[in-house]
Design a protein around this motif. Sequence first.
Motif, PDB file in Angstrom:
ATOM      1  N   LYS A 179       0.740  -1.262  -0.084  1.00 59.96           N
ATOM      2  CA  LYS A 179       0.006  -0.121  -0.201  1.00 59.96           C
ATOM      3  C   LYS A 179       0.795   1.311   0.046  1.00 59.96           C
ATOM      4  CE  LYS A 179      -0.880  -0.055   4.952  1.00 59.96           C
ATOM      5  NZ  LYS A 179      -1.743  -0.180   6.199  1.00 59.96           N
TER       6      LYS A 179
ATOM      7  N   ILE B 294      -0.981   4.366   0.595  1.00 57.34           N
ATOM      8  CA  ILE B 294      -1.738   5.152   1.447  1.00 57.34           C
ATOM      9  C   ILE B 294      -1.804   4.861   2.838  1.00 57.34           C
ATOM     10  CG2 ILE B 294      -3.900   6.247   1.837  1.00 57.34           C
ATOM     11  CD1 ILE B 294      -4.683   5.804  -1.114  1.00 57.34           C
TER      12      ILE B 294
ATOM     13  N   ASP C 230      -1.219  10.042  -0.643  1.00 52.49           N
ATOM     14  CA  ASP C 230      -0.938   8.679  -1.195  1.00 52.49           C
ATOM     15  C   ASP C 230       0.396   8.926  -1.837  1.00 52.49           C
ATOM     16  OD1 ASP C 230      -0.701   6.504  -3.131  1.00 52.49           O
ATOM     17  OD2 ASP C 230      -2.513   7.143  -4.194  1.00 52.49           O
TER      18      ASP C 230
END
Length: 381
Positions: free
Chosen positions: A167, A169, A180
């Motif tokens: 990921k 974020i 982000d």
Amino acid sequence: MKTKLFLTTLLLGLTLTIAHARNTPRPGESGRFTPYDNMALLYGGNMGRANALWTEERLRPHVSYVDNEGKEHWLFDAFLALEIYDKSTPAEEGAAMGIGYGNHPADKGNWQHFIDYWFTEGIGFDALDKVVGETKGRIGKPSTKRKIVVSIPDPIPYYDFRDTTSKTIYWGEINGRQMDFARGEDRLAACKWFVDTVIKRWKKAKFKNLELEGFYCFSEELVTKDNGYNPAIKRWEEVYPALSDYVHSKKMSMSWIPYNWATGSDRWEKFHFDFVMIQPNFLWHPEYNMEEWKDRLKRYNLSMELEIDDKVLYGAPNWESFRERFYYYFQMCKDLGLYGNSVLSYYMGEDTLHKLSVSQNESDRQLYKDFCEFVLGNIQH
């Protein structure tokens, strides 16, 4: 008339030549800012360290030094606040402040905790301000306020920095929007938030004896899409030189200390850095070829970091060989023409300089004196 015109032109040319020579940047300097002389690296914020708090007692041996004749001297004129992991408590796993250190990356809360640590009353900058003040009361004002440089944590693109499918974020919000880190502009925005937050806290603190001089690039290498290993997980061109320019807009400098063969150290000017000192790493790696390292330093117009840690303390395993390599740094610095002619930085482990200063062993105390005398010899301002 022609003779007078010729002489006037000649004198003007000589004046411009002298002015240019005076303004020529020294090794490892951009020439944009008035340099500091000797910068001490102070690691703080990881509460899992054996010496977790920068108290007045620990800071005193870094601020001044008493020679054999009993005369007290100002020592380091700059201090770098940085940390590798954020641990709010000793039991925590810790969040990595930089790429390559394992664990999950530090988020906005970790970055904030790092700032909070250094601005805590009684330790960090507050303790340093008080030590400088009490020293000033004994020996008078130093030539400049003691300068502070603050490390900016790496905005790591991925939650597992080695995995480009993990990921992006995770860091937190700015103005109600989740950052982000797949987006270069969000990574840059997070770093700008850090710079702005430090400056705001600094203004509020109103230290009397310290000056916020600038910021520091934590990453020890700067891989970009056209240079270095695995650029997909680093992508530093998305952050620098724009971040350096932002710091410059605050009238502050950017410093960097790459490791001995680091990617990016051959093009540090392109990242718009101002003070760059490369690590030899010879203290721990006697197999390293220092002649090749010195050639690299000269080729890319760099200055030098000197390294010392607890391995030089009397009685530590192989302490004599570690100490010998540390003393060799003194000679290297002189042979390279850096001594008395450039900004130098000093890695001192977690608490080594303080330990040497209070040691009951005569050879440790002599090493502390030799170290301090070396620092004094590089004071130019």
